[in-house]
Design a protein around this motif. Structure first.
Motif, PDB file in Angstrom:
ATOM      1  N   PHE B 407      55.433  18.687  54.605  1.00 20.85           N
ATOM      2  CA  PHE B 407      56.792  19.164  54.318  1.00 20.85           C
ATOM      3  C   PHE B 407      57.834  18.370  55.108  1.00 20.85           C
ATOM      4  N   ILE B 410      58.242  15.353  53.023  1.00 24.20           N
ATOM      5  CA  ILE B 410      58.946  15.640  51.778  1.00 24.20           C
ATOM      6  C   ILE B 410      60.444  15.767  52.017  1.00 24.20           C
ATOM      7  N   GLY B 411      60.829  16.050  53.256  1.00 24.59           N
ATOM      8  CA  GLY B 411      62.245  16.195  53.544  1.00 24.59           C
ATOM      9  C   GLY B 411      62.701  17.633  53.415  1.00 24.59           C
ATOM     10  N   LEU B 412      61.873  18.549  53.893  1.00 25.25           N
ATOM     11  CA  LEU B 412      62.290  19.950  53.884  1.00 25.25           C
ATOM     12  C   LEU B 412      63.354  20.150  54.956  1.00 25.25           C
ATOM     13  N   PRO B 413      64.473  20.778  54.614  1.00 26.63           N
ATOM     14  CA  PRO B 413      65.501  21.002  55.623  1.00 26.63           C
ATOM     15  C   PRO B 413      64.941  21.812  56.789  1.00 26.63           C
ATOM     16  N   GLY B 414      65.421  21.474  57.984  1.00 27.77           N
ATOM     17  CA  GLY B 414      64.889  22.147  59.159  1.00 27.77           C
ATOM     18  C   GLY B 414      63.826  21.302  59.818  1.00 27.77           C
ATOM     19  N   PHE B 418      64.933  15.614  56.446  1.00 29.56           N
ATOM     20  CA  PHE B 418      66.044  16.023  55.577  1.00 29.56           C
ATOM     21  C   PHE B 418      67.378  15.379  55.939  1.00 29.56           C
ATOM     22  N   VAL B 419      67.749  15.460  57.203  1.00 26.28           N
ATOM     23  CA  VAL B 419      69.085  14.994  57.589  1.00 26.28           C
ATOM     24  C   VAL B 419      69.240  13.504  57.292  1.00 26.28           C
ATOM     25  N   VAL B 422      69.578  13.038  53.498  1.00 20.43           N
ATOM     26  CA  VAL B 422      70.868  13.497  52.993  1.00 20.43           C
ATOM     27  C   VAL B 422      71.975  12.536  53.396  1.00 20.43           C
ATOM     28  N   VAL B 449      63.074  12.229  45.613  1.00 22.74           N
ATOM     29  CA  VAL B 449      62.809  13.464  46.357  1.00 22.74           C
ATOM     30  C   VAL B 449      61.922  14.397  45.529  1.00 22.74           C
ATOM     31  N   VAL B 450      62.172  14.428  44.222  1.00 21.83           N
ATOM     32  CA  VAL B 450      61.341  15.262  43.347  1.00 21.83           C
ATOM     33  C   VAL B 450      59.922  14.710  43.294  1.00 21.83           C
ATOM     34  N   ALA B 453      57.872  15.340  46.460  1.00 24.93           N
ATOM     35  CA  ALA B 453      57.259  16.668  46.525  1.00 24.93           C
ATOM     36  C   ALA B 453      56.017  16.709  45.644  1.00 24.93           C
ATOM     37  N   GLY B 502      64.703  18.061  63.349  1.00 28.28           N
ATOM     38  CA  GLY B 502      65.217  18.755  62.172  1.00 28.28           C
ATOM     39  C   GLY B 502      66.263  19.784  62.557  1.00 28.28           C
TER      40      GLY B 502
END
Lengths: 708, 539
Positions: B407, B410-414, B418-419, B422, B449-450, B453, B502
């Protein structure tokens, strides 16, 4: 004490479940695993109380300011805010940010003033990141809309958690389940409280993660693992649109902050003057996100599969709360959608298609949970139909459109939760079998389940005076109003209205088909259930009764009295409108439709009929409906397989073309070497001969040059 | 001084290991290696804290490139300026925020690299760890070098230990893989060298007073006032980019990467993906963006944006088709570095910050992924998805870590990814250049990003969920156990850093922000200089 609460109650709502989650992860999973539900139930009780306090004691203080002089004072106090919103200065939003930061109620001394000035309650947790023009604080922000939503989320979560303590009893993953549930409630509350678009996106993904973890809770089942992945990936498609919408909002308005965007109309109206077309793009992109999360056509296919998760999860995440996030997003962005009637029309059309497709599919399902799942999809379609109804006349209809969608979401949360939990209770008693072809006539064996399911079913079908009746009736009337405007979209809304009536009939029919097949007819149990199935134990019965109570009375308390609507209308940014009169004709019409649907279901399934044998062949029309219009198969053929093919192709291309090219290029020096090598063979005679040739060539050249 | 120690410490440890009796058991070598990497990490932490306090205490005087804690040593004098001042070549070491972050990443990953090799490497262990430590020293050297020649020397030097790591301790095709990777990247960087030397030569012509032409800060400052003509910048950019493009790697120069990863031992993969690939993007950031801003905007942005977007989608598709998990992760690196480059060549503050964050984030999460792949390869001797299933039931700790790191990747926020993603995408989205429409590229990039995942959750679904399926392993009677303390120690710091970055990315952003602002100043300064020249001419 109360002063402290005024300031801090907002963060306690998400913090309590987060703490519970951390407790289970670090302590609860190691000691007394069977008591893992306790911290969660405790935390959610705190959340419910905090949400109530926020709703009745904190947020209303921001309301007064809507009318009268307070507003003017506010405007004078913060000229920067207004200046920044002037079109020519809109490129410098950072100044406005600093101006707003001063209003945040972080300094206790100014608490009174700030509450008088702000249109919403805010709490800055910390600054997440700050780069260039992108300022993303972790800012909690509550207004009327979010507090209503929070009340719904926390109260349903609490009841579902209590139910789950009975339902999940004895499962080896008991602590894991409650940790994920708590994480979900935290994320969902944060989603609702998010103070800017990016933070909302963050928790939008976070609830997706929780959904993934909970759908795949029994991960050793291949179907659960597959469903979890499908849910996450399909949601990501929606998120793709959402994040692009966020970026476009950012480049258009220079800010992602809800306070700046929605509490001061000048920023939006400025852009509406200079670049009105951009609203349609922004809104459609944001709506793509809503389509994914709220399981709307064509991305609705993940939700029925999500029923692989434990039933409390289906009730909470995939019926009452998470899937309504899309509706919340569109309602939250109403000030943007106001300027994009075309996008609103698309919202309504997608809602209508979804409602119809899902209702057709629900007609023939034998899996009780899938019937409910499709009905959820269909009801969410109703909410979007309602939201989009504003397209016909955004100025006058927006408020009603949003109110009715949110109200339907509110009532739906209760009656759908009770239906799911009752289905869970059936599953519990039947030894995890939920296919209605294996059991029937459970009325006597499971009296509590039967009673509560009936309450939910009547509410869903829109039986007069129950909660679903009030909210659905209002949606029908706003659609009707939209079809009666002089807008060019009026014809479209006439069709959508007709669809909504048809879907309403189908809803009543399939709900009671499921009811009759499950609870009436000859008493049959599957083998897995044993001979004497047990009805819900107290931990499960309590929440069932409370939710059933909600399913009956929530609409009656908040609908005709307009309590819900009046509260919601205080949401900053929501346009005002004339009061909506009660439409008695529409009420009569929807009563007739609901009764007709129930009657048809009774005629076909109510008089002792049972479902056909599990292996009985289906007629083509029934198969079409049973397989969800073959959409899954269609996507497999049109999207998944081609993409997999493309992936294989890329891999082959990589090996056979690109890498070959590299190797070929690398072979060139060797090739050149192979050509030249014979000349460097170390034989002096050869060298002398070549030297001679060279000398001759030089001589010839010199002679030619001299002669020429 | 701390800088010199950070570079020399692993080198000294490597020398010590090589001098050890080659018949000494592997256990002794690995303990020494562990102690050495941990000490290096501690020293680099000290270096970082020293850097931070210097930044806070010294008055901010921002040049375009401004290292702190510098070490200058005149190496040789090679000529005179027209004014008669000697022109030096220097040994010029220093650190700025970006290199501090990269050094910390390197020293952290090296500890994990030693820990995952603990039992996996039994043959010639002392030499293996020596090569690993030499590689660490080389990598730290690249990040400390602020002299172009020194940078180039370290840049190429890292190839040698990695060549041996892959070529000696690698899989069945190790020789082919090592040779290909060595020659491919070397060929690319030779063109880079030509480009760099021409750039320095041209600058010396334009600015005759330059006494240290190979010093990056001096060169950037000289070019800021006397920019090279835009067309020249474009062609210089292309030449310099050649080696970096192969190193990053961007499509279509990536084919050495999956091969090298599959054949490399776990530790080699961790450092290759975690740090070595970043040398390419780091090179762009140090040598192209500050020196050749006009070339970057006119040639770099359109070229790199197209290649990155193709890389993101194509790399993800190739990853989707893989059965070998290591190859899958390798292709995912192609996609992830596409994000990094897409952001960096947005040439605005959001994009470049995103790109640099993505360098660190990819190092952490992909480094951790390779560690995990190594861990179950060691247990089952297979990396094929089709051979595995339901491992989470049998190896719950490995399962939890895999889900977590997947995850993050995958770039899950948190979590960390992710940051960076983005910001990189937002930066590109904002671009409205005459050469390209940033929105389209950001939108195409976001499709990755899709797909990301899809393929990573596919790994989880196939190998970790579902009913348990293990390959037949009758040659080893020992039971398959969950992660032990050593393995947890290898993976936990990486996972914790993923979580920390994150939740609190601003710590890292504050560290790198001044340097990125400096880079951005270069383009403004050069544009201003050009405008002044034009104004002077018209007068």
């Amino acid at each position: 004490m109360f002063d402290w609460l005024q300031q801090n109650v907002i963060w306690m709502i998400p913090a309590a479940p987060l703490l519970a989650c951390l407790w289970i992860v670090f302590v609860g999973q190691f000691a007394r695993r069977e008591l893992a539900h306790r911290p969660v139930v405790l935390a959610l009780s705190v959340s419910v109380l905090s949400a109530l306090y926020l709703m009745f004691a904190v947020v209303p203080k921001t309301f007064v300011e809507h009318h009268g002089e307070a507003h003017a004072a506010h405007a004078e106090e913060h000229p920067a805010e207004h200046a920044a919103a002037e079109p020519e200065e809109a490129e410098h939003p950072s100044e406005a940010v600093s101006a707003l930061a001063a209003v945040e109620p972080s300094e206790e001394g100014h608490a009174e003033e700030t509450h008088a000035a702000a249109k919403s309650v805010t709490f800055l947790v910390y600054n997440w990141f700050d780069v260039g023009d992108m300022h993303i604080p972790v800012l909690l922000r509550a207004d009327a809309m979010s507090s209503l939503m929070l009340l719904m989320v926390t109260s349903v979560s609490l009841l579902v958690a209590i139910f789950a303590s009975g339902y999940m009893h004895g499962d080896p993953g008991y602590p894991r389940f409650f940790a994920a549930m708590a994480l979900f409630v935290f994320s969902m509350c944060m989603l609702v409280l998010a103070g800017n678009f990016l933070l909302m996106f963050v928790f939008w993904e976070a609830v997706g993660l929780c959904s993934y973890l909970l759908i795949g809770f029994w991960f050793h089942k291949p179907s659960a693992a597959a469903a979890a992945k499908k849910a996450f990936v399909v949601n990501r498609i929606g998120d793709f649109g959402f994040i692009l919408g966020v970026f476009l909002t950012w480049t258009t308005f220079g800010t992602l902050d809800f306070q700046q965007l929605f509490e001061d109309p000048t920023l939006i109206t400025g852009v509406a003057h200079s670049n009105p077309a951009i609203f349609t793009t922004i809104c459609l992109l944001l709506f793509v996100g809503a389509v994914g999360k709220s399981a709307q056509f064509p991305l609705h296919v993940w939700l029925p599969d999500a029923m692989e998760g434990p039933t409390p999860v289906s009730a909470l995440i995939h019926a009452a709360t998470m899937v309504t996030a899309g509706v919340y997003l569109v309602a939250r962005c109403a000030p943007l959608f106001m300027h994009a009637p075309l996008a609103l029309l698309v919202v309504s059309i997608i809602g209508a298609i979804t409602a119809l497709v899902a209702a057709i599919t629900a007609l023939t399902q034998y899996d009780l949970k899938r019937v409910l799942a499709y009905s959820t999809v269909s009801q969410l379609g109703y909410m979007f139909m309602s939201l989009g109804a504003a397209a016909a006349n955004p100025e006058h209809l927006m408020q009603h459109a949003v109110t009715f969608a949110m109200f339907h979401m509110f009532t739906h949360a209760y009656f759908k939760a009770v239906l799911f939990l009752a289905a869970g209770s059936v599953m519990h008693a039947m030894g995890d079998i939920i296919d209605m072809r294996y059991f029937s006539g459970l009325k006597k064996a499971l009296p509590i389940t039967h009673r509560t399911f009936l309450c939910g079913a009547l509410a869903l079908a829109g039986f007069p005076l129950l909660s679903g009746f009030w909210s659905k009736d209002e949606i029908l009337s706003v659609l009707f109003a939209a079809s009666r405007t002089s807008s060019p979209y009026a014809l479209a809304f006439s069709i959508i209205w007709a669809v909504s009536l048809l879907v309403s009939l189908m809803t009543a029919f399939y709900t009671f088909r499921a009811y009759f097949l499950t609870f009436h007819g000859p008493e049959r149990f599957p083998e897995a259930a044993g001979h004497h199935p047990h009805d819900a134990p107290p931990a499960m019965a309590g929440p069932l009764y409370l939710l059933a109570f909600g399913a009956i009375f929530v609409g009656l308390i908040a609908g005709p009295t307009h309590l819900y609507a009046h509260y919601l209308h205080q949401t900053p940014g929501l346009p005002t409108a004339d009061p909506h009169p009660m439409n008695l004709v529409m009420m009569g019409l929807s009563t007739v439709i609901a009764l007709a649907g129930i009657g048809m279901a009774y005629a076909l399934y109510g008089r002792g009929a049972t479902a056909p044998a599990p292996d009985a062949p289906l007629s083509p029309a029934a198969a079409f409906s049973y397989n969800g219009l073959y959409l899954d198969q269609l996507y497999l053929a049109l999207v998944v397989r081609p993409l997999r093919g493309l992936a294989k192709l890329s891999e082959t291309f990589d090996k056979q073309v690109i890498d070959r090219l590299v190797d070929t290029t690398a072979a060139i020096p060797a090739l050149v070497g192979a050509v030249i090598r014979p000349f460097q063979n170390g034989m002096v005679q050869n060298y002398a001969f070549i030297m001679l040739l060279g000398l001759a060539a030089c001589l010839m050249w010199v002679i030619q040059a001299v002669a020429g | 001084m701390a800088i010199v120690i950070t570079i020399l410490l692993p080198l000294a440890a490597a020398a010590f290991l090589l001098l050890m009796d080659s018949r000494a058991p592997a256990s002794r070598a690995r303990w020494w290696a562990l102690v050495a990497t941990m000490l290096t990490c501690a020293v680099s932490l000290g270096l970082a804290s020293q850097f931070v306090s210097t930044v806070n205490s010294v008055l901010p005087k921002r040049g375009i490139i401004e290292p702190r804690l510098e070490v200058h040593h005149t190496w040789m004098t090679v000529g005179e300026t027209p004014a008669g001042e000697p022109i030096h070549l220097e040994i010029y070491l220093g650190v700025d925020g970006i290199s501090t972050a990269m050094i910390l990443l390197t020293t952290l990953l090296c500890i994990s690299a030693v820990l995952v090799s603990w039992t996996a490497v039994q043959e010639r262990a002392a030499e293996f760890y020596a090569a690993l430590l030499v590689l660490e020293a080389g990598l730290i050297g690249v990040f400390c070098a602020f002299d172009i020649l020194l940078f180039y020397v370290f840049f190429e030097f890292t190839l040698i230990p990695l060549f041996f790591l892959v070529g000696i301790w690698g899989g069945p095709l190790r020789r082919y893989a090592a040779g290909k990777f060595f020659i491919y990247t070397l060929a690319g960087s030779l063109i880079t060298l030509l480009g760099l030397i021409s750039m320095v030569g041209m600058t010396m012509q334009a600015v005759p007073t330059l006494t240290t032409p190979f010093s990056m800060p001096a060169l950037a400052d000289a070019l800021a006032t006397h920019p090279l003509p835009a067309e020249v910048q474009g062609s210089l950019f292309l030449a310099i980019a050649a080696g970096f493009l192969v190193k990053v790697p961007l499509f279509p120069f990536h084919t050495w990467l999956p091969l090298a990863h599959v054949e490399a031992p776990t530790a080699g993969s961790v450092l290759l993906a975690g740090v070595l690939l970043k040398l390419g993007s780091y090179g762009f950031l140090r040598l192209c963006l500050p020196m050749l801003p006009a070339g970057c905007a006119a040639v770099g942005m359109p070229l790199i944006a197209v290649l990155s977007v193709i890389g993101i989608i194509y790399g993800s598709l190739c990853a989707l088709a893989q059965n070998d998990i290591k190859k899958l992760v390798a292709y995912s690196s192609v996609a992830h570095l596409g994000f990094c480059m897409l952001g960096m060549f947005a040439l605005n503050i959001e994009g470049i910050t995103g790109g640099v964050l993505q360098m660190i984030n990819h190092g952490l999460s992909t480094g951790a992924l390779f560690c995990l792949v190594g861990m179950f390869y060691e247990r089952y001797h297979t990396r094929m998805l089709s051979d595995l299933g339901g491992l989470a039931t049998k190896l719950p700790r490995l399962g939890v870590m895999m889900v977590f790191i997947a995850f993050a990747s995958i770039g899950l926020p948190g979590l960390n990814g992710f940051v960076g993603e983005v910001l990189a995408l937002a930066g590109m989205f904002k671009v409205q250049s005459p050469y390209l429409n940033g929105m389209t590229y950001a939108a195409l990039g976001a499709m990755g990003v899709v797909l990301g995942a899809w393929y990573l959750l596919g790994v989880l679904q196939k190998a970790f969920f579902g009913p348990l399926q293990e390959p037949v392993h009758d040659d080893h009677a020992e039971p398959i156990l969950d992660l032990n303390a050593r393995e947890m120690l290898a993976i936990t710091p990486l996972a914790l850093m993923c979580l920390y970055l994150g939740l609190f990315p601003q710590t890292l952003i504050d560290l790198i922000q001044p340097d990125i602002n400096g880079v951005l100043q270069a383009s403004a300064a050069q544009a201003q200089a050009v405008a002044e020249q034009v104004a002077a001419l018209s007068r």
